[in-house]
Scaffold this motif. Structure first.
Motif, PDB file in Angstrom:
ATOM      1  N   TYR A 242      36.028  22.916  45.745  1.00 16.39           N
ATOM      2  CA  TYR A 242      35.920  23.224  44.350  1.00 16.39           C
ATOM      3  C   TYR A 242      36.494  24.625  44.051  1.00 16.39           C
ATOM      4  O   TYR A 242      37.402  24.685  43.048  1.00 16.39           O
ATOM      5  N   HIS A 243      36.474  25.497  44.684  1.00 15.84           N
ATOM      6  CA  HIS A 243      36.715  26.828  44.472  1.00 15.84           C
ATOM      7  C   HIS A 243      38.439  26.972  44.560  1.00 15.84           C
ATOM      8  O   HIS A 243      39.020  27.708  43.841  1.00 15.84           O
ATOM      9  N   GLN A 244      38.894  26.125  45.755  1.00 17.02           N
ATOM     10  CA  GLN A 244      40.322  26.224  46.068  1.00 17.02           C
ATOM     11  C   GLN A 244      41.068  25.526  44.844  1.00 17.02           C
ATOM     12  O   GLN A 244      42.202  25.775  44.407  1.00 17.02           O
ATOM     13  N   ILE A 245      40.466  24.295  44.200  1.00 17.97           N
ATOM     14  CA  ILE A 245      41.196  23.810  43.304  1.00 17.97           C
ATOM     15  C   ILE A 245      41.194  24.654  41.822  1.00 17.97           C
ATOM     16  O   ILE A 245      42.123  24.545  41.029  1.00 17.97           O
ATOM     17  N   LYS A 246      40.114  25.440  41.738  1.00 21.05           N
ATOM     18  CA  LYS A 246      39.713  26.328  40.468  1.00 21.05           C
ATOM     19  C   LYS A 246      40.676  27.639  40.511  1.00 21.05           C
ATOM     20  O   LYS A 246      40.742  28.218  39.477  1.00 21.05           O
ATOM     21  N   VAL A 247      40.823  28.145  41.696  1.00 22.63           N
ATOM     22  CA  VAL A 247      41.280  29.470  42.029  1.00 22.63           C
ATOM     23  C   VAL A 247      42.534  29.759  41.246  1.00 22.63           C
ATOM     24  O   VAL A 247      42.737  30.858  40.769  1.00 22.63           O
ATOM     25  N   GLU A 248      43.208  29.085  40.958  1.00 24.17           N
ATOM     26  CA  GLU A 248      44.504  29.130  40.310  1.00 24.17           C
ATOM     27  C   GLU A 248      44.340  29.442  38.803  1.00 24.17           C
ATOM     28  O   GLU A 248      45.184  30.239  38.236  1.00 24.17           O
ATOM     29  N   ALA A 249      43.409  28.837  38.223  1.00 19.44           N
ATOM     30  CA  ALA A 249      43.345  28.950  36.789  1.00 19.44           C
ATOM     31  C   ALA A 249      42.056  30.035  36.539  1.00 19.44           C
ATOM     32  O   ALA A 249      42.181  30.651  35.570  1.00 19.44           O
ATOM     33  N   TRP A 250      41.423  30.306  37.408  1.00 22.87           N
ATOM     34  CA  TRP A 250      40.295  31.503  37.231  1.00 22.87           C
ATOM     35  C   TRP A 250      41.060  32.996  37.602  1.00 22.87           C
ATOM     36  O   TRP A 250      42.139  33.116  38.258  1.00 22.87           O
ATOM     37  N   SER A 251      40.522  33.767  36.813  1.00 21.11           N
ATOM     38  CA  SER A 251      40.778  35.303  36.907  1.00 21.11           C
ATOM     39  C   SER A 251      40.531  35.693  38.763  1.00 21.11           C
ATOM     40  O   SER A 251      39.636  35.116  38.893  1.00 21.11           O
ATOM     41  N   GLU A 252      41.088  36.796  39.284  1.00 26.27           N
ATOM     42  CA  GLU A 252      40.865  36.960  40.764  1.00 26.27           C
ATOM     43  C   GLU A 252      39.183  37.677  40.535  1.00 26.27           C
ATOM     44  O   GLU A 252      38.685  37.143  41.646  1.00 26.27           O
ATOM     45  N   SER A 253      39.103  38.125  39.551  1.00 21.57           N
ATOM     46  CA  SER A 253      37.571  38.801  39.802  1.00 21.57           C
ATOM     47  C   SER A 253      36.514  37.756  39.603  1.00 21.57           C
ATOM     48  O   SER A 253      35.530  37.678  40.668  1.00 21.57           O
ATOM     49  N   HIS A 254      36.627  36.796  38.887  1.00 19.86           N
ATOM     50  CA  HIS A 254      35.791  35.545  38.772  1.00 19.86           C
ATOM     51  C   HIS A 254      35.834  34.760  40.073  1.00 19.86           C
ATOM     52  O   HIS A 254      34.548  34.556  40.513  1.00 19.86           O
ATOM     53  N   ALA A 255      36.832  34.425  40.634  1.00 15.64           N
ATOM     54  CA  ALA A 255      37.213  33.637  41.623  1.00 15.64           C
ATOM     55  C   ALA A 255      36.514  34.216  42.858  1.00 15.64           C
ATOM     56  O   ALA A 255      35.627  33.833  43.743  1.00 15.64           O
ATOM     57  N   ALA A 256      36.701  35.622  43.089  1.00 13.28           N
ATOM     58  CA  ALA A 256      36.001  36.479  44.254  1.00 13.28           C
ATOM     59  C   ALA A 256      34.629  36.413  43.878  1.00 13.28           C
ATOM     60  O   ALA A 256      33.581  36.396  44.729  1.00 13.28           O
ATOM     61  N   GLN A 257      34.077  36.600  42.678  1.00 10.04           N
ATOM     62  CA  GLN A 257      32.716  36.822  42.404  1.00 10.04           C
ATOM     63  C   GLN A 257      31.976  35.396  42.879  1.00 10.04           C
ATOM     64  O   GLN A 257      30.965  35.339  43.328  1.00 10.04           O
TER      65      GLN A 257
END
Length: 422
Positions: A117-132
């Motif tokens: 799920y993270h890999q699917i969303k990481v492009e749309a999320w900000s870097e900080s949110h994806a990392a958090q």
């Protein structure tokens, strides 16, 4: 054709240990009984196989390597394979099916689905949110439920996991983790990996989270004292300017400390913060409008006062250690502490609360939406970010000058009067 030694006697441990293959042979088989044999390569590798004949053709099942798999263990593995064969099942096919099932099972664990799920969303999320998102899951969810199949993570199991975090007093983190888990379960439902969302069933199951607002000076009298303390600050001139501009511009602390000279138009009296530097979702950072901050005369004076000191570099407030980075995120807070303000009284982020509260309560005629636009607060609804467009700019310019003049009145200790904003 694989050579056979013709040996028919039962193997012994010594036979297995001393077995070798002559250099002229591709491999050598040492036969035990009931189809079990030890295959030895010229290099000395020894592997167990069980030979059987499905559909009249020879087939073999690998049982492991010697000495990791002993003679006794190899015989037990052969007997298990014979039992499977006696049911009409091909042991080789049965093993392949088991490996596939194991691989599928591993792919539907809570951790595997979360990472998918993270890999699917990481492009749309900000870097900080994806990392958090990933950091929180790795620290507080994976160690307890990461290896469980997603559909086996029930509400009680998730509750027990989140209770561990709640016991640390991290009530906001509990809320974040429940939200993150809920997103994973929703994705699992969509992809057929689970049937329900247990995170949703935990609504109201935890202690209420008490929101701690950033410490801020919220009265005109206290704001006047703060401004006089800034004017009397004896530290670095750039730090004093950062404190003053935090009050005048009331932008987020991260934007203040990372200000670049390239963003500032002194002649046009405008600060333009690129969309990529704003607190927005990734799409907003990539495609959004920049944030415009009209500069009052007092703000222009503050920038001009330090231009001879830092104007030759990239940052308005460079790090004292190295000019290729902005000042530390703690510089303004440290200066406030040095001026006698505790962490419960005032913070770098508190300048925003101070501006919004005092403007709404003390300056007559201010449109709250103009304040929100100037603070770069996102607006929801069908009109979305339309309120941040050009028709507000004249009002925003007037607001920033009125605010700066009002702060001058407070600093002078004059009687506070209501300002009329055009």
């Amino acid at each position: 054709m694989i050579p056979d030694t013709g040996e028919r006697q039962m193997l012994t441990d010594a036979d297995c240990k001393n077995a070798n293959c002559p250099p002229e042979m591709k491999r050598r088989r040492l036969t035990d009984a009931a189809g079990l044999y030890l295959e030895v390569s010229p290099a000395g590798a020894k592997r167990w196989f069980w030979k059987f004949y499905p559909d009249g053709k020879e087939s073999r099942l690998a049982l492991g390597s010697y000495p990791e798999v002993t003679l006794k263990a190899a015989r037990l593995a052969r007997d298990e394979a014979r039992k499977v064969r006696s049911t009409g099942t091909n042991p080789v096919q049965a093993r392949k099916a088991a490996l596939i099932a194991k691989r599928i099972s591993a792919a539907i664990t809570f951790e595997a689905v979360t990472r998918e799920y993270h890999q699917i969303k990481v492009e749309a999320w900000s870097e900080s949110h994806a990392a958090q998102f990933l950091r929180c899951c790795e620290k507080d969810l994976f160690p307890w439920i990461g290896t469980l199949p997603l559909r086996d993570v029930s509400a009680p199991v998730l509750l027990d996991t989140l209770r561990r975090v709640e016991a640390r007093g991290a009530t906001q983190l509990v809320r974040d983790l429940r939200e993150f888990a809920g997103q994973v379960f929703k994705y699992g439902i969509h992809t057929g990996k689970c049937d329900n969302n247990p995170a949703r069933d935990l609504t109201g199951a935890f202690k209420a989270h008490t929101v701690r607002h950033a410490a801020a000076v919220l009265t005109p009298a206290k704001a006047g004292e703060l401004l006089r303390a800034i004017a009397a600050y004896q530290g670095q001139p750039t730090t004093r300017a950062a404190l003053l501009l935090s009050a005048l511009l009331f932008q987020r602390p991260g934007n203040i400390r990372a200000l670049e000279w390239a963003w500032i138009d002194l002649d046009g009296a405008m600060l333009t913060i690129p969309a990529s530097e704003m607190k927005r979702q990734k799409a907003g950072k990539l495609n959004g409008r920049p944030h415009f901050v009209p500069l009052a005369a007092q703000a222009l004076e503050a920038f001009k006062s330090i231009q001879p000191l830092t104007g030759h570099g990239k940052y308005v407030f460079p790090s004292l250690r190295t000019g290729d980075k902005p000042m530390s995120e703690n510089t303004v807070n440290a200066a406030l502490r040095g001026m006698g303000y505790s962490s419960e009284e005032m913070s770098a982020h508190g300048f925003r609360a101070m501006a919004r509260t005092i403007m709404v309560e003390q300056i007559a005629g201010v449109d709250p939406e103009v304040i929100e636009a100037q603070m770069a607060h996102a607006k929801t609804g069908a009109l979305g970010g339309a309120y941040d467009r050009a028709e507000y700019m004249s009002k925003r310019k007037a607001l920033m000058q009125t605010w700066a003049d009002y702060l001058d009145q407070l600093k002078a200790g004059a009687k506070v009067i209501e300002f009329k904003v055009a």
